[in-house]
Design an enzyme around this catalytic site. Structure first.
Site, PDB file in Angstrom:
ATOM      1  CG  ASP A  49      -1.752   1.240   1.346  1.00  0.00           C
ATOM      2  OD1 ASP A  49      -2.886   1.218   0.855  1.00  0.00           O
ATOM      3  OD2 ASP A  49      -1.265   2.236   1.919  1.00  0.00           O
ATOM      4  CE1 TYR A  54       0.855   8.005   2.542  1.00  0.00           C
ATOM      5  CE2 TYR A  54       1.173   5.727   1.878  1.00  0.00           C
ATOM      6  CZ  TYR A  54       0.438   6.686   2.545  1.00  0.00           C
ATOM      7  OH  TYR A  54      -0.701   6.324   3.222  1.00  0.00           O
ATOM      8  CB  SER A 151      -8.620   6.851   2.634  1.00  0.00           C
ATOM      9  OG  SER A 151      -7.891   7.095   3.819  1.00  0.00           O
ATOM     10  CD  GLN A 177      -5.765   2.518   3.217  1.00  0.00           C
ATOM     11  OE1 GLN A 177      -5.144   3.418   3.769  1.00  0.00           O
ATOM     12  NE2 GLN A 177      -5.243   1.757   2.272  1.00  0.00           N
ATOM     13  CG  LEU A 208       1.425  -1.402  15.046  1.00  0.00           C
ATOM     14  CD1 LEU A 208       2.817  -1.803  14.610  1.00  0.00           C
ATOM     15  CD2 LEU A 208       0.837  -2.444  16.000  1.00  0.00           C
ATOM     16  CB  ALA A 209      -1.254   3.899  18.645  1.00  0.00           C
ATOM     17  CE  LYS A 216       9.280   0.763  18.069  1.00  0.00           C
ATOM     18  NZ  LYS A 216       9.768   1.138  16.714  1.00  0.00           N
TER      19      LYS A 216
END
Length: 315
Positions: A49, A54, A151, A177, A208-209, A216
């Site tokens: 994706d 990007y 999205s 999305q 994963l915010a 981590k």
């Protein structure tokens, strides 16, 4: 790697996909991109994706065009258009005029004749949805695009788009999305019920915010240097709060009590949601990508899910 249908379409995608927002710009170079993408092939990841914006407006697509080669036919390639591609904010939107130029530019950068899933990156209030959908329908009929998606649409915008497509016999969106994770469950109230009604598949972004759900980050501990929250003030302001720290600590304890870690919980919880078709997590190294892919293998029980709901209520 598990494969799932994307919504009610016949398109199969890997449960874990590769998000390519890290490719190019000031993140990772072409050589590192090649390593990550080749690792995706090895892991059986089929959904890759990207978006035209990007990597400093074009680098991500350009890098993928250099890297995919003969393996292009083996993957489901998703890209997006709609966000500004210039500093003046003129190259953006979902009009026929703009989409037709954007798709050709993306195809050229990606060195391909078609995009499997072409996504409108955000709603365009200046363009009637029928114009957008008719343009996308023309691209599908021309063979430049196989499927389409949206999205960050609001509930009513998804309904309007799907009704318009059906009423005018146009190819319709098969996926949405939107932000969805253990720390961001707001779309469950309105968007997900609509997605279920229209059999749309969800591809969560920021699963994963921005790294807070990777394990981590620890409260009152030094931030990892390469972490997204560490680098980007906007992400830190969005995710770092006492409430989120408290939730992360409870989730971490839940996972560790069952012999797992926070990353495995975050990915496996998303995998357990029926509306989710694929989880696209970004990666800057082959090792990180492999960790993400393996993390979705924990099969949560109904009791696990009920307890997680209690921990993450009001998120």
């Amino acid at each position: 790697m598990q494969q799932r249908n994307l919504g009610n379409s016949g398109l199969k995608v890997s449960l874990v996909g590769l998000g390519c927002n890290n490719f190019g710009g000031d993140r990772i170079d072409l050589a590192a991109t090649r390593q990550v993408v080749h690792k995706a092939f090895d892991l059986g990841i089929t959904l890759i994706d990207t978006a035209d914006v990007y990597g400093n407006c074009g680098d991500s697509e350009t890098f993928l065009g250099e890297v995919l080669g003969d393996r292009r036919k083996d993957i489901v390639l998703a890209s997006k258009c709609g966000l500004p591609m210039d500093s003046a904010g003129k190259l953006k939107g979902a009009s026929r005029h703009y989409i037709l130029s954007a798709i050709d530019a993306s195809l050229k950068r990606l060195k391909t004749d078609w995009i499997d899933l072409y996504i409108i990156h955000r709603p365009d209030p200046q363009t009637p949805i029928e114009e957008t959908l008719r343009t996308l329908d023309d691209l599908v009929r021309a063979g430049k695009v196989r499927y389409t998606g949206c999205s960050t649409y609001a509930r009513w915008q998804v309904v309007e788009a799907q009704w318009t497509a059906r009423h005018h016999n146009l190819n319709h969106y098969i996926t949405c999305q939107d932000q969805y994770s253990l720390l961001a469950r707001g779309i469950e109230r309105e968007l997900i019920p609509v997605m279920k009604d229209y059999s749309l598949g969800l591809i969560p972004h920021t699963p994963l915010a921005a790294g807070l759900l990777t394990g981590k980050y620890r409260r009152n501990a030094p931030m990892p240097e390469a972490g997204r929250i560490t680098r980007e003030k906007r992400q830190a302001e969005r995710w770092i709060s006492d409430a989120n720290w408290a939730t992360v600590e409870k989730l971490t304890a839940f996972a560790e009590a069952r012999g797992h870690n926070l990353l495995e919980l975050a990915m496996s919880w998303l995998a357990a949601q029926p509306v989710v078709s694929s989880i696209i997590a970004g990666a800057t190294s082959p090792a990180q990508l492999e960790s993400n892919a393996r993390a979705a293998e924990w099969k949560l029980t109904a009791e696990d899910l009920a307890e997680i709901d209690k921990i993450t209520q009001n998120r």
